[in-house]
Design a protein around this motif. Structure first.
Motif, PDB file in Angstrom:
ATOM      1  N   LEU A  87       0.821  -1.204   0.000  1.00  8.85           N
ATOM      2  CA  LEU A  87       0.000   0.000   0.000  1.00  8.85           C
ATOM      3  C   LEU A  87       0.861   1.263   0.000  1.00  8.85           C
ATOM      4  O   LEU A  87       0.648   2.180  -0.799  1.00  8.85           O
ATOM      5  N   ILE A  88       1.860   1.290   0.880  1.00  8.09           N
ATOM      6  CA  ILE A  88       2.732   2.465   0.973  1.00  8.09           C
ATOM      7  C   ILE A  88       3.552   2.617  -0.303  1.00  8.09           C
ATOM      8  O   ILE A  88       3.656   3.709  -0.871  1.00  8.09           O
ATOM      9  N   GLY A  89       4.153   1.507  -0.755  1.00  8.69           N
ATOM     10  CA  GLY A  89       4.989   1.559  -1.946  1.00  8.69           C
ATOM     11  C   GLY A  89       4.210   1.911  -3.200  1.00  8.69           C
ATOM     12  O   GLY A  89       4.663   2.710  -4.029  1.00  8.69           O
ATOM     13  N   SER A  90       3.013   1.341  -3.343  1.00  7.89           N
ATOM     14  CA  SER A  90       2.188   1.619  -4.527  1.00  7.89           C
ATOM     15  C   SER A  90       1.711   3.068  -4.530  1.00  7.89           C
ATOM     16  O   SER A  90       1.677   3.712  -5.591  1.00  7.89           O
ATOM     17  N   ALA A  91       1.351   3.574  -3.355  1.00  8.21           N
ATOM     18  CA  ALA A  91       0.920   4.972  -3.273  1.00  8.21           C
ATOM     19  C   ALA A  91       2.058   5.913  -3.635  1.00  8.21           C
ATOM     20  O   ALA A  91       1.862   6.896  -4.369  1.00  8.21           O
ATOM     21  N   ASN A  92       3.246   5.599  -3.149  1.00  2.00           N
ATOM     22  CA  ASN A  92       4.411   6.431  -3.468  1.00  2.00           C
ATOM     23  C   ASN A  92       4.731   6.383  -4.963  1.00  2.00           C
ATOM     24  O   ASN A  92       5.067   7.411  -5.578  1.00  2.00           O
TER      25      ASN A  92
ATOM     26  N   ILE B 113       1.480 -11.720  -4.863  1.00  2.00           N
ATOM     27  CA  ILE B 113       0.099 -11.480  -5.296  1.00  2.00           C
ATOM     28  C   ILE B 113      -0.278 -10.015  -5.078  1.00  2.00           C
ATOM     29  O   ILE B 113      -0.878  -9.369  -5.945  1.00  2.00           O
ATOM     30  N   LEU B 114       0.098  -9.477  -3.922  1.00  2.00           N
ATOM     31  CA  LEU B 114      -0.196  -8.075  -3.618  1.00  2.00           C
ATOM     32  C   LEU B 114       0.547  -7.140  -4.574  1.00  2.00           C
ATOM     33  O   LEU B 114      -0.010  -6.134  -5.038  1.00  2.00           O
ATOM     34  N   TYR B 115       1.798  -7.478  -4.860  1.00  2.00           N
ATOM     35  CA  TYR B 115       2.608  -6.673  -5.781  1.00  2.00           C
ATOM     36  C   TYR B 115       1.971  -6.648  -7.173  1.00  2.00           C
ATOM     37  O   TYR B 115       1.880  -5.586  -7.812  1.00  2.00           O
ATOM     38  N   PHE B 116       1.512  -7.794  -7.623  1.00  2.00           N
ATOM     39  CA  PHE B 116       0.871  -7.898  -8.935  1.00  2.00           C
ATOM     40  C   PHE B 116      -0.428  -7.085  -8.968  1.00  2.00           C
ATOM     41  O   PHE B 116      -0.678  -6.325  -9.918  1.00  2.00           O
ATOM     42  N   LEU B 117      -1.242  -7.225  -7.926  1.00  2.00           N
ATOM     43  CA  LEU B 117      -2.499  -6.482  -7.872  1.00  2.00           C
ATOM     44  C   LEU B 117      -2.239  -4.984  -7.770  1.00  2.00           C
ATOM     45  O   LEU B 117      -2.944  -4.174  -8.396  1.00  2.00           O
ATOM     46  N   GLY B 118      -1.219  -4.608  -6.980  1.00  2.00           N
ATOM     47  CA  GLY B 118      -0.870  -3.199  -6.854  1.00  2.00           C
ATOM     48  C   GLY B 118      -0.454  -2.610  -8.184  1.00  2.00           C
ATOM     49  O   GLY B 118      -0.813  -1.470  -8.518  1.00  2.00           O
ATOM     50  N   ALA B 119       0.295  -3.388  -8.976  1.00  2.00           N
ATOM     51  CA  ALA B 119       0.731  -2.919 -10.293  1.00  2.00           C
ATOM     52  C   ALA B 119      -0.465  -2.676 -11.206  1.00  2.00           C
ATOM     53  O   ALA B 119      -0.493  -1.690 -11.954  1.00  2.00           O
ATOM     54  N   LYS B 120      -1.429  -3.564 -11.159  1.00  2.00           N
ATOM     55  CA  LYS B 120      -2.602  -3.396 -12.008  1.00  2.00           C
ATOM     56  C   LYS B 120      -3.431  -2.184 -11.574  1.00  2.00           C
ATOM     57  O   LYS B 120      -3.983  -1.461 -12.411  1.00  2.00           O
ATOM     58  N   LEU B 121      -3.490  -1.934 -10.270  1.00  2.00           N
ATOM     59  CA  LEU B 121      -4.267  -0.804  -9.774  1.00  2.00           C
ATOM     60  C   LEU B 121      -3.644   0.537 -10.161  1.00  2.00           C
ATOM     61  O   LEU B 121      -4.359   1.515 -10.362  1.00  2.00           O
ATOM     62  N   VAL B 122      -2.308   0.580 -10.256  1.00  2.00           N
ATOM     63  CA  VAL B 122      -1.646   1.844 -10.625  1.00  2.00           C
ATOM     64  C   VAL B 122      -1.461   1.964 -12.132  1.00  2.00           C
ATOM     65  O   VAL B 122      -0.847   2.917 -12.610  1.00  2.00           O
ATOM     66  N   GLY B 123      -1.961   0.983 -12.902  1.00  2.00           N
ATOM     67  CA  GLY B 123      -1.999   1.111 -14.350  1.00  2.00           C
ATOM     68  C   GLY B 123      -0.848   0.497 -15.117  1.00  2.00           C
ATOM     69  O   GLY B 123      -0.656   0.804 -16.298  1.00  2.00           O
ATOM     70  N   ILE B 124      -0.067  -0.413 -14.506  1.00  2.00           N
ATOM     71  CA  ILE B 124       1.023  -1.069 -15.223  1.00  2.00           C
ATOM     72  C   ILE B 124       0.456  -2.220 -16.042  1.00  2.00           C
ATOM     73  O   ILE B 124      -0.226  -3.099 -15.515  1.00  2.00           O
TER      74      ILE B 124
END
Length: 243
Positions: A31-36, A119-130
């Protein structure tokens, strides 16, 4: 005998709250890393690699080692209460089985954490548009993370075995994180357990290790694992237990 000890360790964890911690810290990291990453996409332009640099900094450098320390302290928690050490040391179970069963269980837990983090890293990437393909180095980062996590687990189990306080070994583990960071900065990242995690997971540098560096990484982790585990088992067998 080892199988029975492993089963006993799983039974002790079955109704514990350690599973909550295993999930919360990776979630916070992503969460912190994806937001940053999302707020700095103008600077962080390498997509998966840039996202890994953000989530990995919090996870691999801080939360994951602390998570290992917490798990290892929890594994000895029951033994340090109500004089249970006396019962364990007089039971027909070898000290080798006692220590290795805890190390194996912690190792399995850390594999679970790594899979959950991916899994979280992959989902985070999709949420930020990668939308590009996953980096080829990702599997190596995760596998080397598991290997170095096992080495750190052996060290933390040894500390928690000898120190009755639950918090003290975790505090020592946190100090070791900063020592490992210093070792990495002075280019000695392959020679300290916590900096091995930093190096292996590509936390601060997403460049791949060469085949020679990979081999050295495995050898050093194996040496640490054998030496620390053998020392802990010998200490259990030779020293008097303070219950």
């Amino acid at each position: 005998m080892l199988r029975r000890c492993i089963s006993a360790e799983w039974m002790k964890l079955h109704h514990s709250h350690i599973w909550i911690i295993l999930m919360i810290l990776p979630i916070l990291s992503v969460l912190i890393g994806s937001a940053n990453f999302y707020m700095n996409q103008g600077v962080l332009t390498k997509e998966w690699y840039s996202l890994w640099s953000q989530v990995g900094l919090f996870y691999g450098e801080f939360f994951f080692p602390i998570l290992i320390a917490i798990c290892c302290a929890y594994m000895w928690r029951l033994e340090h209460h109500n004089k249970n050490w006396n019962m364990i040391m007089t039971a027909p179970v070898s000290t080798t089985s006692i220590f290795l069963s805890k190390l194996i269980v912690v190792g399995v837990l850390m594999i679970f954490v790594q899979i959950f983090f991916f899994i979280l890293y992959f989902l985070g990437a999709k949420l930020v548009g990668i939308t590009s393909e996953l980096p080829g180095e990702l599997l190596g980062w995760l596998l080397r993370g598991c290997i170095s996590a096992l080495t750190i687990s052996a060290l933390q189990l040894t500390l928690s075995m000898r120190i009755r306080s639950f918090a003290a070994p975790i505090g020592i583990g946190l100090c070791a994180v900063f020592i490992g960071l210093g070792m990495y900065v002075i280019h000695l990242g392959l020679f300290f357990p916590h900096s091995l995690l930093t190096t292996g997971m590509g936390v601060l540098s997403q460049t791949s290790l060469s085949p020679g560096e990979d081999l050295l990484f495995i050898i050093i982790n194996l040496l640490y694992l054998i030496i620390i585990s053998a020392g802990a088992i010998r200490r259990m067998g030779k020293s008097d237990v303070v219950a």
